[in-house]
Design a protein around this motif. Structure first.
Motif, short mmCIF file in Angstrom:
data_model
loop_
_atom_site.label_atom_id
_atom_site.label_comp_id
_atom_site.label_asym_id
_atom_site.label_seq_id
_atom_site.Cartn_x
_atom_site.Cartn_y
_atom_site.Cartn_z
N LEU A 71 0.86 -1.18 0.00
CA LEU A 71 0.00 0.00 0.00
C LEU A 71 0.90 1.23 0.00
CD1 LEU A 71 -2.88 -0.94 2.47
CD2 LEU A 71 -2.92 -0.91 -0.04
N ARG A 72 0.49 2.26 -0.74
CA ARG A 72 1.34 3.43 -0.93
C ARG A 72 0.58 4.72 -0.60
NH1 ARG A 72 5.81 1.41 -3.19
NH2 ARG A 72 5.62 -0.54 -4.38
N PRO A 73 1.31 5.79 -0.29
CA PRO A 73 0.65 7.07 -0.01
C PRO A 73 -0.28 7.48 -1.15
CG PRO A 73 2.95 7.19 0.60
CD PRO A 73 2.78 5.88 -0.11
N GLY A 74 -1.47 7.93 -0.76
CA GLY A 74 -2.45 8.32 -1.76
C GLY A 74 -3.36 7.22 -2.21
N ASP A 75 -3.20 6.00 -1.69
CA ASP A 75 -4.17 4.93 -1.95
C ASP A 75 -5.45 5.23 -1.17
OD1 ASP A 75 -2.41 3.55 -3.54
OD2 ASP A 75 -1.91 2.04 -2.05
N LEU A 76 -6.59 5.02 -1.79
CA LEU A 76 -7.88 5.22 -1.14
C LEU A 76 -8.57 3.88 -0.96
CD1 LEU A 76 -9.30 8.32 -3.10
CD2 LEU A 76 -7.90 8.28 -1.03
N LEU A 77 -9.10 3.65 0.25
CA LEU A 77 -9.83 2.42 0.55
C LEU A 77 -11.26 2.82 0.92
CD1 LEU A 77 -7.23 0.55 2.83
CD2 LEU A 77 -7.31 0.67 0.33
N GLY A 78 -12.21 2.52 0.04
CA GLY A 78 -13.60 2.91 0.26
C GLY A 78 -14.34 1.90 1.13
N SER A 79 -15.27 2.42 1.93
CA SER A 79 -16.02 1.58 2.86
C SER A 79 -17.12 0.76 2.18
CB SER A 79 -16.68 2.47 3.92
OG SER A 79 -17.60 3.38 3.31
N GLY A 80 -17.55 1.20 1.01
CA GLY A 80 -18.83 0.73 0.50
C GLY A 80 -19.92 1.63 1.04
N THR A 81 -21.11 1.50 0.49
CA THR A 81 -22.22 2.40 0.80
C THR A 81 -22.79 2.14 2.18
OG1 THR A 81 -22.74 2.22 -1.55
CG2 THR A 81 -24.37 3.29 -0.16
N ILE A 82 -23.15 3.23 2.90
CA ILE A 82 -23.83 3.06 4.17
C ILE A 82 -25.25 2.56 3.91
CG2 ILE A 82 -22.47 4.98 5.08
CD1 ILE A 82 -25.20 6.45 5.47
N GLY A 83 -25.90 2.03 4.94
CA GLY A 83 -27.25 1.53 4.79
C GLY A 83 -28.21 2.60 4.28
N LYS A 84 -28.97 2.27 3.24
CA LYS A 84 -29.90 3.19 2.58
C LYS A 84 -29.19 4.44 2.08
CE LYS A 84 -34.05 1.62 5.00
NZ LYS A 84 -33.40 0.50 5.72
N GLY A 85 -27.91 4.28 1.73
CA GLY A 85 -27.11 5.40 1.28
C GLY A 85 -27.02 5.56 -0.22
N CYS A 86 -27.98 4.97 -0.95
CA CYS A 86 -28.01 5.10 -2.41
C CYS A 86 -29.44 4.94 -2.88
CB CYS A 86 -27.10 4.06 -3.06
SG CYS A 86 -27.54 2.36 -2.67
N GLY A 87 -29.69 5.38 -4.10
CA GLY A 87 -31.04 5.37 -4.63
C GLY A 87 -31.61 4.00 -4.85
N VAL A 88 -30.77 3.03 -5.22
CA VAL A 88 -31.30 1.70 -5.53
C VAL A 88 -31.91 1.04 -4.30
CG1 VAL A 88 -29.17 0.37 -5.10
CG2 VAL A 88 -30.80 -0.40 -6.84
N GLU A 89 -31.42 1.39 -3.11
CA GLU A 89 -31.99 0.80 -1.89
C GLU A 89 -33.34 1.41 -1.53
OE1 GLU A 89 -29.54 -0.16 1.67
OE2 GLU A 89 -27.97 0.88 0.55
N ILE A 90 -33.54 2.67 -1.86
CA ILE A 90 -34.76 3.36 -1.44
C ILE A 90 -35.70 3.62 -2.62
CG2 ILE A 90 -33.66 4.43 0.56
CD1 ILE A 90 -33.31 6.99 -1.04
N ASP A 91 -35.31 3.12 -3.80
CA ASP A 91 -36.09 3.27 -5.02
C ASP A 91 -36.41 4.73 -5.32
OD1 ASP A 91 -37.33 2.39 -7.34
OD2 ASP A 91 -39.29 2.14 -6.38
N ARG A 92 -35.36 5.55 -5.24
CA ARG A 92 -35.46 6.95 -5.65
C ARG A 92 -34.28 7.22 -6.59
NH1 ARG A 92 -37.06 11.08 -0.88
NH2 ARG A 92 -37.68 12.25 -2.76
N TRP A 93 -34.53 7.98 -7.64
CA TRP A 93 -33.52 8.09 -8.69
C TRP A 93 -33.19 9.54 -8.99
CZ3 TRP A 93 -31.05 3.78 -9.65
CH2 TRP A 93 -31.67 2.58 -9.29
N LEU A 94 -31.92 9.76 -9.30
CA LEU A 94 -31.45 11.09 -9.66
C LEU A 94 -32.08 11.54 -10.97
CD1 LEU A 94 -27.64 10.71 -8.84
CD2 LEU A 94 -29.48 11.53 -7.34
N THR A 95 -32.13 12.85 -11.13
CA THR A 95 -32.58 13.44 -12.39
C THR A 95 -31.49 14.34 -12.95
OG1 THR A 95 -33.61 15.27 -11.18
CG2 THR A 95 -35.02 13.39 -11.74
N GLN A 96 -31.52 14.56 -14.24
CA GLN A 96 -30.52 15.40 -14.87
C GLN A 96 -30.58 16.82 -14.29
OE1 GLN A 96 -30.30 14.75 -19.26
NE2 GLN A 96 -31.92 13.26 -18.89
N GLY A 97 -29.41 17.34 -13.94
CA GLY A 97 -29.32 18.69 -13.41
C GLY A 97 -29.50 18.79 -11.90
#
Length: 325
Positions: free
Chosen positions: A266-292
């Motif tokens: 592992l080197r400086p500047g490597d990023l390790l993501g947690s994954g999404t928090i619970g209900k932290g995205c649209g697919v889980e709550i069935d709500r979707w982004l719109t353009q703009g």
């Protein structure tokens, strides 16, 4: 954090520290107080991070001294800026690497409930799997993130990244704190319809993720940010869609460091993501982004990462035109 200042026809990127309502220039603060930092370019936050904890302490001392004294420096070499007077960019405009894991239990249960997968795979409990993101498509605060022409379902993902500061190999979880320099917000933008098609083949994700990742607005050191307890929130056009803490991680950030560094450095500047928090995205709550629409991720101790979503097929529009790599 990283910010931009005008230099002739193109901006120059500068490494800074958020000190209350001030942005303190790292290079100028060090110069003002005769402190040494082993880095070819202390205006590059990645090189500052590569100095590890000793460099961070040198920077902290110099920044505190400048902020207390209120020293502005000579014209063209400003040490202090009011927050908001300089545009922020992604703290690491090009990270060394980006690995995103899938280790938050509530999110896994959520995608099962949403019908994305049938059940949580048994191997999920024993293997912290990840995919590698595209470090050449990193967006920062106020950037417009592209809506790819090939997707009809664009989604946000509310996540935290650990930032590696000191290199290491075969790092024990108990020692991982020496290698994590801090944490930042991470929006893992996803083209959900394309992701489903790619992963049905048993491979990927690929272009469903590669078009954009947002990080920022700053990197908070471990004494400033506790990923286990910090309150997180996602707002779409000002409305709260997601809120909570990171929740139960099947594998902690130190355990991710241990697992990943078994047979690679592992080197400086490597990023390790947690994954999404619970209900932290649209697919889980069935709500979707719109353009703009405007997507804001917020974390106590880090701040707000705000992006506007572009129009389909229009391409990106950055708040600051970054220098050519």
């Amino acid at each position: 954090m990283t910010y931009a200042v005008s230099r002739a026809e193109r901006p120059a990127l500068r490494a800074g520290v958020l000190h209350g309502e001030l942005v303190v220039d790292i290079e100028q603060a060090l110069a003002a107080h005769g402190r040494a930092l082993v880095a070819d370019d202390p205006s590059d936050l990645l090189q500052v991070i590569a100095g590890g904890h000793p460099a961070i302490e040198e920077v902290r001392a110099a920044v505190d001294a400048v902020a207390r004294a209120g020293e502005t420096g000579r014209p063209g070499a400003e040490r202090l800026h009011e927050l908001g007077s300089v545009p922020l960019v992604a703290p690491l405009p090009r990270p060394n690497s980006l690995r995103d894991y899938l280790v938050i239990e509530e999110h896994m249960r959520g995608v099962v409930a949403a019908g994305v997968i049938k059940e949580v795979p048994e191997e999920w409990f024993s293997v912290p799997a990840h995919y590698k993101g595209n470090v050449d498509e990193i967006y920062g605060p106020e950037d417009t993130v592209p809506w790819p022409a090939y997707t009809d379902k664009l989604d946000y993902e509310l996540e935290i990244c650990a930032v590696i500061g000191a290199p290491g190999r075969r790092i024990r979880a108990a020692d991982a704190g020496r290698h994590i320099v801090g944490y930042t917000l991470y929006n893992d933008w996803s083209a959900r319809d394309i992701q489903a098609r790619e992963m049905s083949i048993g491979n990927g994700p690929g272009v469903s993720k590669d078009f954009a990742s947002s990080i920022g607005p700053c990197i908070a050191t471990p004494d400033e940010f506790d990923p286990a307890t910090a309150h997180l929130q996602a707002r779409i056009d000002g409305e709260v869609w997601s809120a909570g803490t990171i929740g139960t991680m099947q594998f902690s950030f130190p355990e991710l460091v241990e697992w990943t560094s078994q047979e690679q450095t592992l080197r400086p500047g490597d990023l390790l993501g947690s994954g999404t928090i619970g209900k932290g995205c649209g697919v889980e709550i069935d709500r979707w982004l719109t353009q703009g629409c405007v997507v804001e991720l917020e974390a106590e101790g880090i701040g707000v990462l705000r992006n506007r979503v572009g129009h389909k097929g229009q391409g990106p529009a950055r708040a600051v035109a970054l220098p050519e790599r």
